[in-house]
Design an enzyme around this catalytic site. Structure first.
Site, short mmCIF file in Angstrom:
data_model
loop_
_atom_site.label_atom_id
_atom_site.label_comp_id
_atom_site.label_asym_id
_atom_site.label_seq_id
_atom_site.Cartn_x
_atom_site.Cartn_y
_atom_site.Cartn_z
CG ASP A 1 8.07 -58.18 56.17
OD1 ASP A 1 8.07 -57.27 57.03
OD2 ASP A 1 7.41 -58.12 55.12
P1 NAP Z 1 11.10 -56.49 53.31
O1 NAP Z 1 10.35 -56.97 54.49
O2 NAP Z 1 10.36 -56.03 52.12
O3 NAP Z 1 12.06 -55.33 53.83
C1 NAP Z 1 13.03 -54.77 53.00
C2 NAP Z 1 13.73 -53.69 53.79
O4 NAP Z 1 14.78 -53.21 52.99
C3 NAP Z 1 12.83 -52.52 54.10
O5 NAP Z 1 12.60 -52.44 55.49
C4 NAP Z 1 13.58 -51.30 53.59
O6 NAP Z 1 13.66 -50.33 54.62
C5 NAP Z 1 14.96 -51.85 53.28
N1 NAP Z 1 15.55 -51.21 52.09
C6 NAP Z 1 14.96 -50.93 50.91
N2 NAP Z 1 15.82 -50.35 50.08
C7 NAP Z 1 17.00 -50.27 50.75
C8 NAP Z 1 18.28 -49.77 50.42
N3 NAP Z 1 18.54 -49.22 49.21
N4 NAP Z 1 19.26 -49.86 51.33
C9 NAP Z 1 19.02 -50.40 52.55
N5 NAP Z 1 17.81 -50.88 52.92
C10 NAP Z 1 16.82 -50.83 52.02
O7 NAP Z 1 12.14 -57.58 52.77
P2 NAP Z 1 12.47 -59.04 53.24
O8 NAP Z 1 12.85 -59.08 54.68
O9 NAP Z 1 13.42 -59.57 52.21
O10 NAP Z 1 11.08 -59.83 53.14
C11 NAP Z 1 10.47 -60.14 51.90
C12 NAP Z 1 8.98 -59.89 51.97
O11 NAP Z 1 8.42 -60.13 50.68
C13 NAP Z 1 8.28 -60.82 52.94
O12 NAP Z 1 7.16 -60.18 53.51
C14 NAP Z 1 7.83 -61.95 52.02
O13 NAP Z 1 6.74 -62.69 52.54
C15 NAP Z 1 7.44 -61.17 50.80
N6 NAP Z 1 7.38 -62.04 49.61
C16 NAP Z 1 8.51 -62.56 49.09
C17 NAP Z 1 8.44 -63.44 48.03
C18 NAP Z 1 9.65 -64.11 47.46
O14 NAP Z 1 9.48 -65.02 46.67
N7 NAP Z 1 10.84 -63.70 47.83
C19 NAP Z 1 7.22 -63.77 47.48
C20 NAP Z 1 6.07 -63.21 48.03
C21 NAP Z 1 6.18 -62.35 49.09
P3 NAP Z 1 13.89 -48.77 54.26
O15 NAP Z 1 12.81 -48.39 53.33
O16 NAP Z 1 13.83 -48.09 55.59
O17 NAP Z 1 15.24 -48.68 53.64
#
Ligand code: NAP
Length: 468
Positions: free
Chosen positions: A392
Protein backbone atom coordinates in the site's frame (compact mmCIF):
# COMPACT_ATOMS: atom_id res chain seq x y z
CA UNK A 1 6.12 14.59 56.97
CA UNK A 2 4.75 11.41 55.37
CA UNK A 3 2.51 13.49 53.16
CA UNK A 4 5.40 15.67 51.92
CA UNK A 5 7.41 12.55 51.02
CA UNK A 6 4.40 11.22 49.14
CA UNK A 7 3.87 14.49 47.24
CA UNK A 8 7.56 14.74 46.38
CA UNK A 9 7.63 11.13 45.14
CA UNK A 10 4.58 11.78 42.98
CA UNK A 11 6.21 14.88 41.46
CA UNK A 12 9.39 12.88 40.70
CA UNK A 13 7.31 10.09 39.11
CA UNK A 14 5.36 12.60 36.99
CA UNK A 15 8.56 14.27 35.76
CA UNK A 16 10.02 10.85 34.88
CA UNK A 17 6.83 9.94 32.96
CA UNK A 18 7.08 13.18 30.96
CA UNK A 19 10.77 12.65 30.14
CA UNK A 20 10.03 9.04 29.25
CA UNK A 21 7.52 10.16 26.62
CA UNK A 22 9.93 12.82 25.33
CA UNK A 23 12.85 10.38 25.03
CA UNK A 24 10.65 7.97 23.10
CA UNK A 25 10.88 10.44 20.18
CA UNK A 26 14.31 9.24 19.15
CA UNK A 27 15.71 5.70 18.79
CA UNK A 28 18.94 6.89 20.43
CA UNK A 29 17.14 7.83 23.66
CA UNK A 30 14.37 5.20 23.55
CA UNK A 31 16.17 2.82 25.92
CA UNK A 32 16.55 5.63 28.47
CA UNK A 33 12.84 6.34 28.02
CA UNK A 34 11.91 2.79 28.98
CA UNK A 35 14.11 2.94 32.10
CA UNK A 36 12.60 6.32 33.12
CA UNK A 37 9.02 5.05 32.61
CA UNK A 38 9.64 1.83 34.55
CA UNK A 39 11.37 3.76 37.38
CA UNK A 40 8.43 6.18 37.58
CA UNK A 41 6.03 3.25 37.85
CA UNK A 42 8.11 1.62 40.61
CA UNK A 43 8.19 4.93 42.55
CA UNK A 44 4.39 5.27 42.11
CA UNK A 45 3.67 1.75 43.35
CA UNK A 46 6.07 1.95 46.32
CA UNK A 47 4.80 5.37 47.41
CA UNK A 48 1.19 4.21 47.30
CA UNK A 49 2.15 1.03 49.10
CA UNK A 50 3.82 2.70 52.08
CA UNK A 51 0.88 4.98 52.78
CA UNK A 52 -0.53 3.97 56.18
CA UNK A 53 -3.81 2.07 56.32
CA UNK A 54 -4.49 2.14 52.58
CA UNK A 55 -4.92 -1.57 51.91
CA UNK A 56 -3.92 -4.94 53.26
CA UNK A 57 -0.37 -5.60 52.01
CA UNK A 58 -1.14 -9.20 51.07
CA UNK A 59 -3.47 -7.99 48.30
CA UNK A 60 -0.78 -5.77 46.79
CA UNK A 61 1.75 -8.62 46.81
CA UNK A 62 -0.83 -10.91 45.20
CA UNK A 63 -1.63 -8.30 42.52
CA UNK A 64 2.06 -7.69 41.73
CA UNK A 65 2.72 -11.44 41.53
CA UNK A 66 -0.23 -11.91 39.16
CA UNK A 67 1.05 -8.96 37.09
CA UNK A 68 4.43 -10.65 36.70
CA UNK A 69 2.89 -14.04 35.88
CA UNK A 70 0.84 -12.51 33.05
CA UNK A 71 3.26 -9.74 32.03
CA UNK A 72 6.49 -11.70 31.53
CA UNK A 73 5.12 -14.10 28.86
CA UNK A 74 3.35 -11.14 27.23
CA UNK A 75 6.67 -9.29 26.89
CA UNK A 76 8.11 -12.17 24.87
CA UNK A 77 5.82 -11.87 21.82
CA UNK A 78 7.41 -11.27 18.39
CA UNK A 79 7.54 -7.68 17.16
CA UNK A 80 4.79 -8.30 14.57
CA UNK A 81 2.43 -9.15 17.47
CA UNK A 82 3.17 -5.98 19.48
CA UNK A 83 -0.02 -4.16 18.37
CA UNK A 84 -2.26 -6.93 19.75
CA UNK A 85 -0.10 -7.23 22.86
CA UNK A 86 -0.53 -3.50 23.41
CA UNK A 87 -4.29 -3.90 22.95
CA UNK A 88 -4.28 -6.58 25.67
CA UNK A 89 -2.50 -4.19 28.05
CA UNK A 90 -5.18 -1.57 27.38
CA UNK A 91 -7.85 -4.20 28.05
CA UNK A 92 -6.27 -4.84 31.47
CA UNK A 93 -6.07 -1.09 32.15
CA UNK A 94 -9.72 -0.63 31.20
CA UNK A 95 -10.80 -3.62 33.31
CA UNK A 96 -8.83 -2.30 36.31
CA UNK A 97 -10.47 1.14 36.06
CA UNK A 98 -13.94 -0.39 35.62
CA UNK A 99 -13.52 -2.77 38.56
CA UNK A 100 -12.15 -0.05 40.87
CA UNK A 101 -15.12 2.18 39.97
CA UNK A 102 -17.57 -0.68 40.60
CA UNK A 103 -15.97 -1.59 43.94
CA UNK A 104 -15.87 2.03 45.10
CA UNK A 105 -19.53 2.62 44.21
CA UNK A 106 -20.84 -0.41 46.12
CA UNK A 107 -18.46 0.26 49.02
CA UNK A 108 -19.61 3.86 49.39
CA UNK A 109 -23.24 2.81 48.92
CA UNK A 110 -22.93 0.36 51.81
CA UNK A 111 -21.24 3.00 54.01
CA UNK A 112 -24.07 5.49 53.50
CA UNK A 113 -25.46 7.59 50.61
CA UNK A 114 -23.70 10.74 51.91
CA UNK A 115 -20.49 9.34 50.38
CA UNK A 116 -21.97 9.40 46.90
CA UNK A 117 -21.55 13.09 46.15
CA UNK A 118 -22.37 14.33 42.61
CA UNK A 119 -18.65 14.93 41.94
CA UNK A 120 -17.71 11.38 42.92
CA UNK A 121 -20.63 9.93 40.97
CA UNK A 122 -19.66 11.81 37.77
CA UNK A 123 -16.11 10.47 38.13
CA UNK A 124 -17.37 6.93 38.79
CA UNK A 125 -19.77 6.96 35.83
CA UNK A 126 -17.03 8.27 33.47
CA UNK A 127 -14.64 5.67 34.86
CA UNK A 128 -16.92 2.67 34.37
CA UNK A 129 -18.16 3.66 30.90
CA UNK A 130 -14.64 4.34 29.58
CA UNK A 131 -13.06 1.46 31.50
CA UNK A 132 -15.48 -1.28 30.43
CA UNK A 133 -15.74 -0.18 26.79
CA UNK A 134 -11.95 -0.07 26.61
CA UNK A 135 -11.89 -3.60 28.07
CA UNK A 136 -14.11 -5.29 25.46
CA UNK A 137 -13.03 -2.97 22.62
CA UNK A 138 -9.36 -3.77 23.21
CA UNK A 139 -10.02 -7.50 23.50
CA UNK A 140 -11.87 -7.39 20.16
CA UNK A 141 -9.06 -5.36 18.58
CA UNK A 142 -6.43 -7.83 19.86
CA UNK A 143 -8.54 -10.74 18.60
CA UNK A 144 -8.93 -9.21 15.13
CA UNK A 145 -5.21 -8.55 14.82
CA UNK A 146 -4.31 -12.01 16.09
CA UNK A 147 -6.77 -13.37 13.50
CA UNK A 148 -8.71 -15.33 16.13
CA UNK A 149 -10.98 -17.63 14.12
CA UNK A 150 -14.35 -16.64 15.57
CA UNK A 151 -13.75 -12.87 15.33
CA UNK A 152 -14.36 -11.54 11.78
CA UNK A 153 -11.21 -9.80 10.42
CA UNK A 154 -12.97 -7.76 7.76
CA UNK A 155 -15.29 -4.90 8.72
CA UNK A 156 -18.77 -6.12 9.65
CA UNK A 157 -21.39 -3.59 8.65
CA UNK A 158 -25.20 -3.53 8.79
CA UNK A 159 -27.85 -0.85 8.25
CA UNK A 160 -28.07 1.92 10.88
CA UNK A 161 -24.91 0.62 12.52
CA UNK A 162 -23.63 4.04 13.57
CA UNK A 163 -27.07 5.03 14.88
CA UNK A 164 -27.21 1.83 16.98
CA UNK A 165 -23.68 2.34 18.33
CA UNK A 166 -24.05 6.00 19.17
CA UNK A 167 -27.57 5.32 20.55
CA UNK A 168 -26.11 2.74 22.94
CA UNK A 169 -23.59 5.25 24.23
CA UNK A 170 -26.25 7.95 24.60
CA UNK A 171 -28.46 5.56 26.64
CA UNK A 172 -25.46 4.68 28.86
CA UNK A 173 -24.72 8.39 29.39
CA UNK A 174 -28.41 9.13 30.18
CA UNK A 175 -28.49 6.31 32.74
CA UNK A 176 -25.24 7.72 34.15
CA UNK A 177 -26.89 11.10 34.61
CA UNK A 178 -29.83 9.41 36.34
CA UNK A 179 -27.37 7.72 38.68
CA UNK A 180 -25.57 10.99 39.45
CA UNK A 181 -28.93 12.51 40.45
CA UNK A 182 -30.18 9.41 42.33
CA UNK A 183 -27.15 7.41 43.46
CA UNK A 184 -28.72 5.51 46.36
CA UNK A 185 -32.29 4.58 45.42
CA UNK A 186 -33.32 0.92 45.75
CA UNK A 187 -33.02 0.60 41.92
CA UNK A 188 -29.69 2.48 41.59
CA UNK A 189 -27.57 -0.71 41.79
CA UNK A 190 -29.51 -2.19 38.85
CA UNK A 191 -28.98 1.01 36.81
CA UNK A 192 -25.27 0.83 37.64
CA UNK A 193 -25.08 -2.75 36.32
CA UNK A 194 -27.07 -1.77 33.20
CA UNK A 195 -24.49 0.95 32.43
CA UNK A 196 -21.72 -1.64 32.72
CA UNK A 197 -23.56 -4.00 30.35
CA UNK A 198 -24.08 -1.20 27.80
CA UNK A 199 -20.40 -0.13 27.96
CA UNK A 200 -19.25 -3.75 27.50
CA UNK A 201 -21.59 -4.18 24.50
CA UNK A 202 -20.50 -0.84 23.01
CA UNK A 203 -16.83 -1.92 23.10
CA UNK A 204 -17.65 -4.98 20.96
CA UNK A 205 -19.97 -3.18 18.51
CA UNK A 206 -17.56 -0.24 18.16
CA UNK A 207 -14.80 -2.52 16.84
CA UNK A 208 -16.96 -4.72 14.54
CA UNK A 209 -17.05 -2.30 11.57
CA UNK A 210 -13.33 -1.52 11.74
CA UNK A 211 -10.96 -3.41 9.45
CA UNK A 212 -7.66 -4.98 10.50
CA UNK A 213 -5.54 -2.30 8.75
CA UNK A 214 -7.10 0.40 10.92
CA UNK A 215 -6.70 -1.55 14.12
CA UNK A 216 -3.36 0.05 15.21
CA UNK A 217 -4.98 3.49 14.94
CA UNK A 218 -8.00 2.29 16.91
CA UNK A 219 -5.73 0.69 19.52
CA UNK A 220 -4.13 4.08 19.93
CA UNK A 221 -7.58 5.66 20.38
CA UNK A 222 -8.44 2.97 22.96
CA UNK A 223 -5.14 3.86 24.66
CA UNK A 224 -6.43 7.37 25.08
CA UNK A 225 -9.77 6.06 26.48
CA UNK A 226 -7.82 3.92 28.97
CA UNK A 227 -5.87 7.05 29.98
CA UNK A 228 -9.07 9.04 30.46
CA UNK A 229 -10.59 6.27 32.57
CA UNK A 230 -7.42 6.37 34.70
CA UNK A 231 -7.93 10.15 35.12
CA UNK A 232 -11.50 9.49 36.34
CA UNK A 233 -10.14 6.77 38.64
CA UNK A 234 -7.65 9.31 40.03
CA UNK A 235 -10.58 11.58 40.96
CA UNK A 236 -12.49 8.67 42.51
CA UNK A 237 -9.49 7.56 44.58
CA UNK A 238 -8.28 11.12 45.16
CA UNK A 239 -4.85 10.19 43.77
CA UNK A 240 -3.07 13.03 41.95
CA UNK A 241 -0.47 10.83 40.28
CA UNK A 242 -3.18 8.72 38.67
CA UNK A 243 -4.74 11.91 37.32
CA UNK A 244 -1.49 13.20 35.76
CA UNK A 245 -0.31 9.78 34.51
CA UNK A 246 -3.77 9.10 33.06
CA UNK A 247 -3.80 12.49 31.34
CA UNK A 248 -0.35 11.83 29.82
CA UNK A 249 -1.50 8.40 28.66
CA UNK A 250 -4.75 9.77 27.26
CA UNK A 251 -3.18 12.69 25.40
CA UNK A 252 -0.24 10.71 23.99
CA UNK A 253 -2.68 8.08 22.65
CA UNK A 254 -4.74 10.81 21.04
CA UNK A 255 -1.69 12.52 19.49
CA UNK A 256 -0.42 9.19 18.12
CA UNK A 257 -3.79 8.43 16.52
CA UNK A 258 -3.82 11.89 14.93
CA UNK A 259 -0.28 11.37 13.56
CA UNK A 260 -1.31 7.99 12.12
CA UNK A 261 -4.48 9.44 10.57
CA UNK A 262 -2.45 12.26 8.97
CA UNK A 263 0.12 9.82 7.58
CA UNK A 264 -2.74 7.91 5.92
CA UNK A 265 -4.52 11.14 4.93
CA UNK A 266 -7.65 9.92 6.67
CA UNK A 267 -9.95 11.56 9.15
CA UNK A 268 -10.80 10.15 12.57
CA UNK A 269 -14.39 9.66 11.41
CA UNK A 270 -13.18 7.70 8.38
CA UNK A 271 -11.10 5.40 10.60
CA UNK A 272 -13.93 4.85 13.08
CA UNK A 273 -16.86 4.61 10.69
CA UNK A 274 -15.28 4.13 7.25
CA UNK A 275 -15.22 0.30 7.24
CA UNK A 276 -11.78 0.57 5.59
CA UNK A 277 -10.44 -2.72 4.24
CA UNK A 278 -13.89 -4.04 3.25
CA UNK A 279 -13.45 -6.34 0.24
CA UNK A 280 -13.62 -4.12 -2.83
CA UNK A 281 -16.00 -4.98 -5.66
CA UNK A 282 -13.73 -5.93 -8.54
CA UNK A 283 -13.76 -3.43 -11.39
CA UNK A 284 -13.05 -5.85 -14.19
CA UNK A 285 -11.92 -3.92 -17.22
CA UNK A 286 -11.47 -7.25 -18.99
CA UNK A 287 -7.81 -6.38 -19.36
CA UNK A 288 -5.44 -9.04 -18.04
CA UNK A 289 -2.49 -7.35 -16.33
CA UNK A 290 0.85 -9.03 -16.76
CA UNK A 291 3.58 -9.26 -14.14
CA UNK A 292 7.15 -9.20 -15.42
CA UNK A 293 9.53 -11.35 -13.40
CA UNK A 294 13.27 -11.22 -12.99
CA UNK A 295 15.69 -13.90 -11.87
CA UNK A 296 17.89 -13.50 -8.80
CA UNK A 297 20.98 -13.45 -11.04
CA UNK A 298 19.48 -10.71 -13.23
CA UNK A 299 18.41 -8.61 -10.24
CA UNK A 300 21.87 -8.98 -8.67
CA UNK A 301 23.48 -7.74 -11.89
CA UNK A 302 21.30 -4.64 -12.03
CA UNK A 303 21.94 -3.94 -8.36
CA UNK A 304 25.68 -4.28 -8.86
CA UNK A 305 25.68 -1.76 -11.68
CA UNK A 306 23.63 0.79 -9.71
CA UNK A 307 25.10 3.82 -8.00
CA UNK A 308 22.12 4.67 -5.84
CA UNK A 309 19.79 2.01 -4.41
CA UNK A 310 16.72 2.70 -2.24
CA UNK A 311 15.34 -0.18 -0.17
CA UNK A 312 11.65 0.26 0.70
CA UNK A 313 10.62 -2.08 3.52
CA UNK A 314 7.01 -2.85 4.42
CA UNK A 315 4.90 -5.25 6.43
CA UNK A 316 6.25 -8.25 4.47
CA UNK A 317 9.78 -7.58 5.75
CA UNK A 318 8.41 -7.84 9.30
CA UNK A 319 6.50 -11.07 8.51
CA UNK A 320 9.56 -12.64 6.89
CA UNK A 321 11.93 -11.26 9.56
CA UNK A 322 14.19 -10.35 6.65
CA UNK A 323 15.99 -7.47 8.37
CA UNK A 324 19.22 -9.39 9.09
CA UNK A 325 19.48 -10.60 5.48
CA UNK A 326 18.84 -6.99 4.40
CA UNK A 327 21.75 -5.89 6.56
CA UNK A 328 23.96 -8.42 4.75
CA UNK A 329 22.77 -7.09 1.38
CA UNK A 330 23.40 -3.52 2.61
CA UNK A 331 26.97 -4.52 3.52
CA UNK A 332 27.56 -6.18 0.14
CA UNK A 333 26.27 -3.15 -1.78
CA UNK A 334 28.01 -0.45 0.27
CA UNK A 335 31.26 -2.47 0.04
CA UNK A 336 31.02 -1.92 -3.71
CA UNK A 337 30.70 1.83 -3.27
CA UNK A 338 26.95 1.85 -3.97
CA UNK A 339 24.92 4.40 -1.97
CA UNK A 340 22.08 2.59 -0.16
CA UNK A 341 19.22 4.35 1.62
CA UNK A 342 16.13 2.99 3.34
CA UNK A 343 12.86 4.78 2.62
CA UNK A 344 10.71 4.86 5.75
CA UNK A 345 6.99 5.40 5.31
CA UNK A 346 5.29 6.56 8.54
CA UNK A 347 2.67 3.77 8.41
CA UNK A 348 4.68 0.98 6.77
CA UNK A 349 4.10 -2.24 8.69
CA UNK A 350 1.49 -2.41 11.38
CA UNK A 351 2.57 0.13 13.99
CA UNK A 352 4.38 3.46 14.02
CA UNK A 353 8.13 3.00 13.96
CA UNK A 354 7.76 -0.68 12.96
CA UNK A 355 10.41 -0.50 10.21
CA UNK A 356 12.81 1.64 12.28
CA UNK A 357 12.76 -0.87 15.13
CA UNK A 358 13.40 -3.87 12.87
CA UNK A 359 16.19 -2.18 10.92
CA UNK A 360 17.79 -0.94 14.15
CA UNK A 361 17.65 -4.53 15.46
CA UNK A 362 19.79 -5.51 12.45
CA UNK A 363 22.22 -2.64 13.25
CA UNK A 364 21.55 -0.70 10.07
CA UNK A 365 22.95 2.80 10.71
CA UNK A 366 20.30 5.42 11.57
CA UNK A 367 21.89 7.73 8.99
CA UNK A 368 20.80 5.33 6.21
CA UNK A 369 17.13 5.59 7.26
CA UNK A 370 15.41 8.43 5.41
CA UNK A 371 11.87 9.68 6.04
CA UNK A 372 9.35 9.62 3.20
CA UNK A 373 9.29 13.34 2.34
CA UNK A 374 13.05 13.55 2.18
CA UNK A 375 13.65 10.40 0.09
CA UNK A 376 10.88 11.24 -2.39
CA UNK A 377 12.91 14.21 -3.63
CA UNK A 378 15.73 11.77 -4.52
CA UNK A 379 13.64 9.02 -6.11
CA UNK A 380 14.08 10.18 -9.75
CA UNK A 381 17.87 9.79 -9.26
CA UNK A 382 17.46 6.31 -7.78
CA UNK A 383 18.85 3.57 -10.07
CA UNK A 384 17.11 0.67 -8.35
CA UNK A 385 14.23 0.75 -5.85
CA UNK A 386 14.05 -2.56 -3.98
CA UNK A 387 10.56 -2.98 -2.50
CA UNK A 388 10.68 -5.56 0.29
CA UNK A 389 7.16 -6.67 1.28
CA UNK A 390 5.73 -3.16 0.97
CA UNK A 391 2.51 -2.71 -0.96
CA UNK A 392 0.00 0.00 0.00
CA UNK A 393 2.76 2.47 0.88
CA UNK A 394 4.14 2.36 -2.70
CA UNK A 395 0.83 2.17 -4.57
CA UNK A 396 0.65 5.08 -7.07
CA UNK A 397 -3.17 4.75 -7.14
CA UNK A 398 -3.13 6.68 -3.83
CA UNK A 399 -2.24 9.80 -5.86
CA UNK A 400 -5.17 9.86 -8.26
CA UNK A 401 -7.69 7.02 -7.91
CA UNK A 402 -10.53 8.41 -5.79
CA UNK A 403 -12.29 5.03 -5.76
CA UNK A 404 -9.53 3.38 -3.70
CA UNK A 405 -9.55 3.44 0.11
CA UNK A 406 -5.95 4.69 0.13
CA UNK A 407 -6.70 7.75 -2.04
CA UNK A 408 -4.80 10.75 -0.65
CA UNK A 409 -2.37 8.71 1.45
CA UNK A 410 1.15 10.03 0.82
CA UNK A 411 3.31 7.28 -0.68
CA UNK A 412 6.97 6.56 -1.33
CA UNK A 413 7.52 7.36 -5.00
CA UNK A 414 9.03 3.99 -5.95
CA UNK A 415 7.50 4.32 -9.42
CA UNK A 416 9.72 7.35 -10.11
CA UNK A 417 12.90 5.27 -9.73
CA UNK A 418 14.69 4.17 -12.91
CA UNK A 419 14.03 0.52 -12.10
CA UNK A 420 11.98 -1.31 -9.46
CA UNK A 421 12.35 -4.81 -8.04
CA UNK A 422 9.41 -5.85 -5.87
CA UNK A 423 9.64 -8.80 -3.47
CA UNK A 424 6.42 -10.50 -2.31
CA UNK A 425 5.15 -14.05 -2.12
CA UNK A 426 2.08 -13.95 -4.34
CA UNK A 427 -0.25 -11.79 -6.41
CA UNK A 428 -2.39 -11.04 -3.34
CA UNK A 429 -3.12 -7.40 -2.52
CA UNK A 430 -1.80 -5.50 0.52
CA UNK A 431 -3.83 -4.67 3.60
CA UNK A 432 -6.13 -2.13 1.92
CA UNK A 433 -7.26 -4.99 -0.34
CA UNK A 434 -6.47 -3.30 -3.67
CA UNK A 435 -4.29 -4.06 -6.67
CA UNK A 436 -0.97 -2.22 -6.91
CA UNK A 437 -0.25 -0.56 -10.25
CA UNK A 438 3.41 -0.27 -9.42
CA UNK A 439 3.83 -3.99 -10.11
CA UNK A 440 2.61 -3.59 -13.72
CA UNK A 441 4.73 -0.60 -14.67
CA UNK A 442 7.19 -0.95 -17.49
CA UNK A 443 10.24 -0.59 -15.27
CA UNK A 444 9.01 -2.92 -12.47
CA UNK A 445 10.10 -6.53 -12.13
CA UNK A 446 8.78 -9.00 -9.55
CA UNK A 447 10.95 -11.27 -7.43
CA UNK A 448 8.29 -13.63 -6.11
CA UNK A 449 9.11 -15.41 -2.85
CA UNK A 450 9.53 -14.99 0.88
CA UNK A 451 11.49 -11.79 1.52
CA UNK A 452 14.08 -13.48 3.75
CA UNK A 453 14.72 -16.23 1.21
CA UNK A 454 14.88 -13.85 -1.80
CA UNK A 455 17.24 -11.38 -0.10
CA UNK A 456 19.29 -14.33 1.18
CA UNK A 457 19.66 -15.57 -2.43
CA UNK A 458 20.68 -12.08 -3.58
CA UNK A 459 23.32 -11.95 -0.84
CA UNK A 460 24.65 -15.35 -1.98
CA UNK A 461 24.98 -13.99 -5.52
CA UNK A 462 27.04 -11.08 -4.24
CA UNK A 463 29.10 -13.21 -1.89
CA UNK A 464 30.05 -15.38 -4.88
CA UNK A 465 31.19 -12.36 -6.93
CA UNK A 466 34.57 -10.82 -6.23
CA UNK A 467 34.67 -7.15 -5.19
CA UNK A 468 36.34 -5.00 -7.87
P1 NAP B 1 0.86 -4.00 3.14
O1 NAP B 1 0.14 -3.07 2.23
O2 NAP B 1 0.11 -4.68 4.21
O3 NAP B 1 1.56 -5.09 2.20
C1 NAP B 1 2.44 -6.02 2.73
C2 NAP B 1 2.89 -6.91 1.59
O4 NAP B 1 3.87 -7.78 2.10
C3 NAP B 1 1.77 -7.77 1.05
O5 NAP B 1 1.46 -7.38 -0.27
C4 NAP B 1 2.31 -9.20 1.10
O6 NAP B 1 2.15 -9.80 -0.17
C5 NAP B 1 3.78 -9.00 1.41
N1 NAP B 1 4.30 -10.05 2.30
C6 NAP B 1 3.73 -10.58 3.40
N2 NAP B 1 4.51 -11.52 3.94
C7 NAP B 1 5.61 -11.57 3.15
C8 NAP B 1 6.80 -12.35 3.19
N3 NAP B 1 7.01 -13.28 4.14
N4 NAP B 1 7.73 -12.15 2.24
C9 NAP B 1 7.53 -11.23 1.26
N5 NAP B 1 6.42 -10.47 1.18
C10 NAP B 1 5.48 -10.64 2.12
O7 NAP B 1 2.10 -3.32 3.86
P2 NAP B 1 2.67 -1.85 3.80
O8 NAP B 1 2.99 -1.44 2.40
O9 NAP B 1 3.76 -1.83 4.83
O10 NAP B 1 1.46 -0.92 4.26
C11 NAP B 1 0.99 -0.90 5.60
C12 NAP B 1 -0.52 -0.88 5.62
O11 NAP B 1 -0.96 -0.95 6.97
C13 NAP B 1 -1.09 0.41 5.04
O12 NAP B 1 -2.33 0.16 4.42
C14 NAP B 1 -1.27 1.26 6.28
O13 NAP B 1 -2.24 2.29 6.12
C15 NAP B 1 -1.74 0.22 7.26
N6 NAP B 1 -1.57 0.68 8.65
C16 NAP B 1 -0.34 0.83 9.18
C17 NAP B 1 -0.19 1.35 10.45
C18 NAP B 1 1.15 1.60 11.06
O14 NAP B 1 1.20 2.25 12.10
N7 NAP B 1 2.23 1.14 10.47
C19 NAP B 1 -1.30 1.68 11.20
C20 NAP B 1 -2.56 1.51 10.63
C21 NAP B 1 -2.67 1.01 9.36
P3 NAP B 1 2.11 -11.41 -0.30
O15 NAP B 1 1.03 -11.88 0.58
O16 NAP B 1 1.86 -11.64 -1.75
O17 NAP B 1 3.45 -11.90 0.12
Amino acid sequence: MMQSVEQLAYVVATVLFIFSLHWMNDPRTARRAVIAGASAMIIAVLTTWIQPGIIHHGWIILAITLGFVVGIPLSRVPLTAVPQRTALSHAFGGAAAGLVGTAKYFLWLSEGPANLTPFRMIAIVAEIILGYLTFTGSLMAAGKLQEVRWIPQRPVTYPFQNVVNIGLLVVAAALGLLLVLHPAEPWSGAVFLAIIALALAFGVLFILPIGGADMPTVISILNSYAGLSAVAMGFVLDNKLLITAGALDGSSGLILSIIMCRAMNRSFANVLFGAFGKVQAKTSSGEQKIYKQETIEGAAQFLEQAQFVVIIPGYGMAVAQAQHRIRELYDQLTKRGITVKFAIHPVAGRMPGHMNVLLAEANIPYSALVEMDEINADMPQCDVALVVGANDVVNPAARYDKSTPIYGMPIIDADRAKMVFAIKRSKNPGFAGIENELYFKENTFMLFGDAKAVIGDLVKQFAGVAVH
